[in-house]
Enzyme design. Structure first.
Site, PDB file in Angstrom:
ATOM      1  N   CYS A   2       0.733  -1.322   0.091  1.00 24.37           N
ATOM      2  CA  CYS A   2       0.248  -0.468  -0.087  1.00 24.37           C
ATOM      3  C   CYS A   2       1.312   1.162  -0.206  1.00 24.37           C
ATOM      4  CB  CYS A   2      -1.204  -0.261   1.285  1.00 24.37           C
ATOM      5  SG  CYS A   2      -2.042  -1.043   1.378  1.00 24.37           S
ATOM      6  N   ARG A  27       4.930   0.838  -6.297  1.00 21.10           N
ATOM      7  CA  ARG A  27       5.346  -0.194  -4.764  1.00 21.10           C
ATOM      8  C   ARG A  27       4.008  -1.193  -4.559  1.00 21.10           C
ATOM      9  NH1 ARG A  27       6.229   2.385  -0.448  1.00 21.10           N
ATOM     10  NH2 ARG A  27       5.214   1.417   0.800  1.00 21.10           N
ATOM     11  N   TRP A  76      -3.035  -2.421  -1.742  1.00 30.78           N
ATOM     12  CA  TRP A  76      -1.959  -3.849  -2.221  1.00 30.78           C
ATOM     13  C   TRP A  76      -2.841  -4.768  -1.433  1.00 30.78           C
ATOM     14  CZ3 TRP A  76       0.518  -8.274  -0.648  1.00 30.78           C
ATOM     15  CH2 TRP A  76       1.451  -8.759  -1.602  1.00 30.78           C
ATOM     16  N   ASN A 102      -1.765   1.572   6.094  1.00 26.98           N
ATOM     17  CA  ASN A 102      -0.706   0.670   5.360  1.00 26.98           C
ATOM     18  C   ASN A 102      -0.310  -0.619   6.398  1.00 26.98           C
ATOM     19  OD1 ASN A 102       1.406  -0.891   4.345  1.00 26.98           O
ATOM     20  ND2 ASN A 102       2.383   1.159   3.746  1.00 26.98           N
ATOM     21  N   GLY A 103      -0.360  -2.333   6.117  1.00 26.73           N
ATOM     22  CA  GLY A 103       0.148  -2.691   7.544  1.00 26.73           C
ATOM     23  C   GLY A 103      -1.123  -3.608   7.420  1.00 26.73           C
ATOM     24  N   GLU A 484      19.466 -15.356  -8.809  1.00 25.76           N
ATOM     25  CA  GLU A 484      18.962 -13.846  -9.512  1.00 25.76           C
ATOM     26  C   GLU A 484      18.713 -14.086 -10.559  1.00 25.76           C
ATOM     27  OE1 GLU A 484      18.153 -11.315  -7.519  1.00 25.76           O
ATOM     28  OE2 GLU A 484      18.383 -10.030  -9.117  1.00 25.76           O
ATOM     29  N   LYS A 488      14.539 -12.823 -11.920  1.00 26.39           N
ATOM     30  CA  LYS A 488      14.413 -11.998 -12.909  1.00 26.39           C
ATOM     31  C   LYS A 488      13.464 -12.540 -13.647  1.00 26.39           C
ATOM     32  CE  LYS A 488      15.279  -9.409 -11.039  1.00 26.39           C
ATOM     33  NZ  LYS A 488      15.447  -8.339  -9.768  1.00 26.39           N
ATOM     34  N   GLU A 491       9.786 -13.535 -12.580  1.00 26.83           N
ATOM     35  CA  GLU A 491       8.924 -12.358 -11.963  1.00 26.83           C
ATOM     36  C   GLU A 491       8.282 -11.420 -13.149  1.00 26.83           C
ATOM     37  OE1 GLU A 491      10.959  -9.624  -8.923  1.00 26.83           O
ATOM     38  OE2 GLU A 491      12.351  -9.693  -9.782  1.00 26.83           O
ATOM     39  N   HIS A 507      21.608 -35.516  -9.512  1.00 25.89           N
ATOM     40  CA  HIS A 507      20.748 -36.206  -8.271  1.00 25.89           C
ATOM     41  C   HIS A 507      19.415 -35.693  -8.806  1.00 25.89           C
ATOM     42  CE1 HIS A 507      24.926 -36.703  -6.665  1.00 25.89           C
ATOM     43  NE2 HIS A 507      24.875 -35.772  -7.162  1.00 25.89           N
ATOM     44  N   LYS A 607       6.751  -3.483  -4.663  1.00 26.20           N
ATOM     45  CA  LYS A 607       8.175  -2.928  -4.338  1.00 26.20           C
ATOM     46  C   LYS A 607       9.076  -3.053  -3.067  1.00 26.20           C
ATOM     47  CE  LYS A 607      11.822  -1.773  -5.923  1.00 26.20           C
ATOM     48  NZ  LYS A 607      12.683  -2.467  -7.222  1.00 26.20           N
TER      49      LYS A 607
END
Ligand code: M6R
Length: 612
Positions: A2, A27, A76, A102-103, A484, A488, A491, A507, A607
């Protein structure tokens, strides 16, 4: 997560709120809304599901919301699906109070039950609405809105950044914070609140970061801040160094691409102030060489890409310091009864400095006596403020959800830290030390060389954008790098992807290789090049397409066996992942572009993850 923005001043609030919300879009959100308050007209609210444009369209179709005091929110969803009713601002039953939050309010069920018994009717499925309704309840018995706010805060459990408007006080905006970011902006006869500085940077660069338990009252006359016991306090002001252009696309199609391109400069900003006369110097550290000598255990703790930085860091720090280093996901570390004491150093890595799991891990480690050193990008963020030592990455604002320049600057800073600690311990040979320092000086230029030609990545993306699954394999530093690269890709392109230590193929994983499967083989770590070559042969012989990534001097050898070869300049092995990550970022970017994905705002992602 949010986003909150709030304004008090002498001009209409709505355009300022909408502009701020647009700058917070990165965000991640699924609905948006604004509320203003004005004398005679009370509270006026508009909110709806979807992108900000939907809210703009709705506002344009209606008579203007008039008022110079207001709050705005991008939501969000956590509690309650994304829809118009669950969007913020939430208004109390009587229409006296509007809030943005927010939270997460952990005890909202208990508060809701209490209010239901008092006859309050709820409209939404959110945890946040209880705050508006409870405020309204206390307004009946409190003469001063601030009394009601303190009464409500004392009952809330969980995390909150709050913006509050009261119909009876159209001159005033109240803000409060606990475990969720919120800053105050000081303008000329106008004041702001915001989740982060990008929302208000067009209006002021003079900010103060609210601390847990603080409450702020914003009026045209200025901002008064109170601590948790309602004692007035003076806030330390910070000047935001970057300007509004840093948070705009500046002609690029996407923030992600712009931020990839900004990496040479971001590295320069991060490295140069810390290299003096051939030495790594951390003037900002309180830590001494004696402190370093006392650490018996070292942990690196982070989430997502920052955790991947830690994975590279483990290899590098252990080599440079000849001491064991453990890397932990913050979300696991915090619940693992970690073996941490006052002889432990915990290195916390976070771009935003607000990731809730990372913050919780930091607090857990701190409560056990550990020394906390954080590597953070956002100045004044919660993690930075609660750490014993902070090393800032000077990457500037990172807007795209997929991190690029923050990852790169975290990585180089962690390697520099390893070099510095290795020297404190007397365990890095002079030649090795000088070799890393000399490569640090030219690293930004070498990275710039990679960025000077992007055709090959576009071409590969055109070949492979329809793949269902892409594997990344590598050993040692290349394994950590692959983690990474794979994140990338998945996502932003939504292609399934896995990253494996190449030695693990036999394996189990190799059973997934079929004719046409794309394998990104990372072969930049020189000491294990022969092993990488064997792994390429292994997957090729099962029909895989192989894109190999290696240094320029090994191009020929790999061209003989891989389907395509990407090359990067050679540098010191400890810094090679800093160059190796760039082709992987560009490959992911162009694949996502070919697939028509919303690159800067991938679905379901935020974000800054300020909930658990
Ligand atoms: O702000 P942080 O570095 O603490 O964020 C941690 C992760 O959420 C973050 O690295 C995430 O994995 C990236 N957006 C991936 O690109």
């Amino acid at each position: 997560m949010c986003g909150i923005v709030g304004f008090t001043g002498n001009v209409p609030a709505v355009p300022i709120l909408l502009d701020g919300l647009e700058r917070l879009e990165y965000r991640g959100y699924d609905s948006a809304g604004v509320a203003v308050v004005s004398p005679g007209r009370g509270l006026q609210i508009q909110k709806c599901k979807g992108r900000l444009q939907a809210l703009r369209d709705r506002l344009e179709a209606l008579p203007p919301l008039e008022g110079t005091v207001g709050i705005g929110h991008t939501r969000w969803a956590t509690h309650g699906e994304p829809n118009d009713v669950n969007s913020h601002p939430h208004v109390s039953q009587s229409g006296r109070v509007a809030i943005v939050h927010n939270g997460i309010i952990e005890n909202y069920v208990e508060i809701k039950d209490f209010l239901l018994h008092k006859g309050v009717k709820f409209r939404s499925d959110t945890d946040s609405e209880v705050i508006a309704q409870l405020l309204d309840y206390y307004f009946d018995s409190c003469a001063d809105p601030l009394d009601a706010v303190y009464a409500v805060l004392s009952r809330l459990e969980g995390a909150y950044a709050l913006g509050i408007l009261c119909a009876d006080r159209p001159d005033m905006l109240i803000a409060a914070r606990k475990d969720a970011p919120l800053l105050l902006g000081y303008g000329d006869k106008e004041s702001f609140i915001a989740s982060d500085a990008t929302a208000i940077i067009a209006h002021t660069r003079d900010v103060a970061y609210m601390a847990d338990g603080e409450v702020a009252v914003l009026t045209r006359a200025g901002i008064q801040v109170f601590d948790e016991y309602r004692r007035p306090i003076e806030k330390e002001h910070h000047f935001i160094e970057w300007d509004v252009s840093a948070a705009e696309k500046g002609g690029y199609a996407h923030f992600m691409f712009k931020e990839i391109m900004e990496q040479p400069e971001a590295l320069r900003q991060t490295i140069s102030p810390r290299l003096k006369d051939g030495q790594v110097v951390f003037e900002e550290l309180n830590m001494t060489a004696e402190d370093v000598g006392r650490f018996k255990r070292i942990f690196i703790v982070a989430c997502g890409s920052s955790y991947h930085v830690g994975m590279v860091g483990k290899y590098n720090l252990e080599k440079l310091m000849r001491a064991p280093v453990e890397v932990a996901l913050a979300s696991e570390f915090r619940y693992s009864a970690p073996l941490v004491d006052e002889n432990t150093l915990v290195i916390v890595i976070s771009q935003s400095g607000e990731t809730l799991d990372t913050m919780a891990a930091l607090r857990e480690a701190k409560s056990l006596g550990a020394r906390i050193l954080s590597i953070v990008n956002v100045v004044g963020s919660s993690i930075a403020r609660e750490s014993d030592d902070v090393l800032y990455t000077w990457a500037g604002p990172e807007i795209a959800v997929a991190t690029t320049k923050a990852y790169s600057t975290q990585l180089v800073l962690l390697t520099m830290l390893g070099l510095w600690m290795g020297r404190c311990l007397g365990r890095v040979a002079d030649g090795e030390y000088a070799a890393v320092v000399s490569e640090l000086q030219v690293l930004p230029d070498k990275l710039g060389e990679i960025l000077s030609g992007t055709d090959i990545y576009q071409y590969l993306a055109s070949l492979y954008f329809n793949q269902d699954c892409i594997f990344y394999i590598g050993r040692n530093l290349d394994y950590a790098l692959g983690l990474e690269g794979s994140l990338k890709l998945k996502e932003i392109s939504y292609i399934h992807s896995e990253s494996y230590a190449a030695g693990e193929l036999k394996h189990g994983t190799i059973s997934l290789i079929e004719p046409g499967t794309l394998v990104m083989s990372l072969a930049t770590y020189d000491p294990l090049l022969d092993k990488a070559v064997s792994n390429i042969v292994e997957v090729k012989s099962r029909g895989a397409e192989v894109v190999a990534l290696t240094t320029e001097d090994h191009r020929q050898r790999l061209e003989a066996i891989a389907s395509h070869v990407l090359t990067i300049p050679r540098t010191h092995p400890a810094l090679q992942p800093n160059l190796g990550v760039v082709p992987l970022q560009l490959f992911a970017y162009y694949i996502a572009l070919h697939r028509g994905c919303d690159i800067d705002k991938p679905k379901n992602l935020a974000k800054s993850v300020t909930v658990e």
